[in-house]
Design a protein around this motif. Structure first.
Motif, PDB file in Angstrom:
ATOM      1  N   LYS A 159       6.306  44.379  -4.153  1.00 22.17           N
ATOM      2  CA  LYS A 159       6.702  44.684  -5.524  1.00 22.17           C
ATOM      3  C   LYS A 159       6.368  43.477  -6.389  1.00 22.17           C
ATOM      4  O   LYS A 159       6.211  42.361  -5.896  1.00 22.17           O
ATOM      5  CB  LYS A 159       8.208  44.983  -5.616  1.00 22.17           C
ATOM      6  CG  LYS A 159       8.639  46.187  -4.823  1.00 22.17           C
ATOM      7  CD  LYS A 159       8.133  47.460  -5.448  1.00 22.17           C
ATOM      8  CE  LYS A 159       8.684  48.678  -4.708  1.00 22.17           C
ATOM      9  NZ  LYS A 159       8.132  49.918  -5.215  1.00 22.17           N
ATOM     10  N   GLU A 191       9.329  40.158  -0.287  1.00 22.81           N
ATOM     11  CA  GLU A 191       8.852  41.468  -0.725  1.00 22.81           C
ATOM     12  C   GLU A 191       8.360  41.496  -2.162  1.00 22.81           C
ATOM     13  O   GLU A 191       7.910  42.544  -2.637  1.00 22.81           O
ATOM     14  CB  GLU A 191       9.986  42.495  -0.590  1.00 22.81           C
ATOM     15  CG  GLU A 191      10.573  42.587   0.792  1.00 22.81           C
ATOM     16  CD  GLU A 191      11.827  43.445   0.824  1.00 22.81           C
ATOM     17  OE1 GLU A 191      12.419  43.695  -0.250  1.00 22.81           O
ATOM     18  OE2 GLU A 191      12.208  43.857   1.925  1.00 22.81           O
ATOM     19  N   THR A 192       8.455  40.372  -2.863  1.00 22.32           N
ATOM     20  CA  THR A 192       8.213  40.368  -4.300  1.00 22.32           C
ATOM     21  C   THR A 192       7.344  39.191  -4.730  1.00 22.32           C
ATOM     22  O   THR A 192       7.542  38.066  -4.266  1.00 22.32           O
ATOM     23  CB  THR A 192       9.553  40.276  -5.073  1.00 22.32           C
ATOM     24  OG1 THR A 192      10.491  41.184  -4.495  1.00 22.32           O
ATOM     25  CG2 THR A 192       9.369  40.597  -6.550  1.00 22.32           C
ATOM     26  N   TYR A 217       4.879  34.213  -4.400  1.00 24.88           N
ATOM     27  CA  TYR A 217       6.044  34.941  -3.893  1.00 24.88           C
ATOM     28  C   TYR A 217       7.324  34.485  -4.583  1.00 24.88           C
ATOM     29  O   TYR A 217       7.526  33.299  -4.819  1.00 24.88           O
ATOM     30  CB  TYR A 217       6.219  34.708  -2.388  1.00 24.88           C
ATOM     31  CG  TYR A 217       5.243  35.472  -1.539  1.00 24.88           C
ATOM     32  CD1 TYR A 217       5.437  36.822  -1.268  1.00 24.88           C
ATOM     33  CD2 TYR A 217       4.126  34.847  -1.000  1.00 24.88           C
ATOM     34  CE1 TYR A 217       4.538  37.539  -0.485  1.00 24.88           C
ATOM     35  CE2 TYR A 217       3.215  35.546  -0.213  1.00 24.88           C
ATOM     36  CZ  TYR A 217       3.431  36.894   0.033  1.00 24.88           C
ATOM     37  OH  TYR A 217       2.544  37.589   0.809  1.00 24.88           O
ATOM     38  N   LEU A 276       6.612  47.837  -9.700  1.00 28.46           N
ATOM     39  CA  LEU A 276       7.477  46.862 -10.365  1.00 28.46           C
ATOM     40  C   LEU A 276       8.862  46.849  -9.739  1.00 28.46           C
ATOM     41  O   LEU A 276       9.386  47.874  -9.327  1.00 28.46           O
ATOM     42  CB  LEU A 276       7.578  47.191 -11.857  1.00 28.46           C
ATOM     43  CG  LEU A 276       6.258  47.131 -12.622  1.00 28.46           C
ATOM     44  CD1 LEU A 276       6.468  47.554 -14.066  1.00 28.46           C
ATOM     45  CD2 LEU A 276       5.637  45.750 -12.538  1.00 28.46           C
ATOM     46  N   LYS A 277       9.426  45.665  -9.712  1.00 24.50           N
ATOM     47  CA  LYS A 277      10.799  45.507  -9.189  1.00 24.50           C
ATOM     48  C   LYS A 277      11.761  45.524 -10.342  1.00 24.50           C
ATOM     49  O   LYS A 277      11.515  44.994 -11.383  1.00 24.50           O
ATOM     50  CB  LYS A 277      10.919  44.195  -8.401  1.00 24.50           C
ATOM     51  CG  LYS A 277      12.244  44.057  -7.725  1.00 24.50           C
ATOM     52  CD  LYS A 277      12.189  42.976  -6.704  1.00 24.50           C
ATOM     53  CE  LYS A 277      13.456  43.011  -5.880  1.00 24.50           C
ATOM     54  NZ  LYS A 277      13.428  42.010  -4.831  1.00 24.50           N
ATOM     55  N   ASP A 293       5.539  37.202  -8.289  1.00 23.16           N
ATOM     56  CA  ASP A 293       5.612  36.958  -9.731  1.00 23.16           C
ATOM     57  C   ASP A 293       4.172  36.896 -10.244  1.00 23.16           C
ATOM     58  O   ASP A 293       3.433  35.967  -9.918  1.00 23.16           O
ATOM     59  CB  ASP A 293       6.329  35.626  -9.983  1.00 23.16           C
ATOM     60  CG  ASP A 293       6.292  35.188 -11.434  1.00 23.16           C
ATOM     61  OD1 ASP A 293       5.890  35.977 -12.313  1.00 23.16           O
ATOM     62  OD2 ASP A 293       6.656  34.022 -11.683  1.00 23.16           O
ATOM     63  N   SER A 326       5.683  52.092 -10.110  1.00 25.90           N
ATOM     64  CA  SER A 326       6.366  52.026  -8.808  1.00 25.90           C
ATOM     65  C   SER A 326       6.174  50.671  -8.130  1.00 25.90           C
ATOM     66  O   SER A 326       6.910  50.333  -7.206  1.00 25.90           O
ATOM     67  CB  SER A 326       5.856  53.135  -7.885  1.00 25.90           C
ATOM     68  OG  SER A 326       4.484  52.932  -7.592  1.00 25.90           O
ATOM     69  N   VAL A 335       7.009  41.289 -10.249  1.00 22.07           N
ATOM     70  CA  VAL A 335       7.706  40.981 -11.489  1.00 22.07           C
ATOM     71  C   VAL A 335       6.673  40.284 -12.370  1.00 22.07           C
ATOM     72  O   VAL A 335       6.306  39.139 -12.102  1.00 22.07           O
ATOM     73  CB  VAL A 335       8.920  40.049 -11.248  1.00 22.07           C
ATOM     74  CG1 VAL A 335       9.556  39.654 -12.567  1.00 22.07           C
ATOM     75  CG2 VAL A 335       9.923  40.697 -10.317  1.00 22.07           C
TER      76      VAL A 335
END
Length: 90
Positions: free
Chosen positions: A67, A31-32, A27, A89-90, A34, A87, A69
């Motif tokens: 999302k 919400e994201t 994380y 991807l951030k 790596d 969609s 990265v």
């Protein structure tokens, strides 16, 4: 081929329990993630396993409403070749 799903890893294990392939995605925030590492053992290379790991990860991200990265070079190239997942991807 059955992948083992954990919160921040999808992996493939041999019959002996040895990890033979994985993608990791810690994380960045709530919400994201790596996508920072993909690995496929030399004995399995050339069979499309890394791509299958990424497809499984994409499904996982969609289900979890996350999302990504990508910082791993393989993940970056995979997303470039698969614009249908842009969609995620951030």
């Amino acid at each position: 081929m059955e992948f083992t799903h954990k919160e921040n890893q999808i992996a493939l294990y041999s019959e002996k329990g040895e990890m033979t392939a994985e993608v990791t995605f810690p994380y960045i925030d709530e919400e994201t993630v790596d996508i920072n590492h993909t690995f496929v053992d030399a004995s399995l290379r050339g069979q499309g396993i890394a791509g299958k790991l990424m497809e499984s990860l994409a499904e996982d991200l969609e289900q979890r409403n996350l999302k990504a990265v990508p910082t791993c070079s393989y993940a970056v190239k995979w997303f470039e070749k698969h614009p249908e997942y842009a969609s995620l991807l951030k």
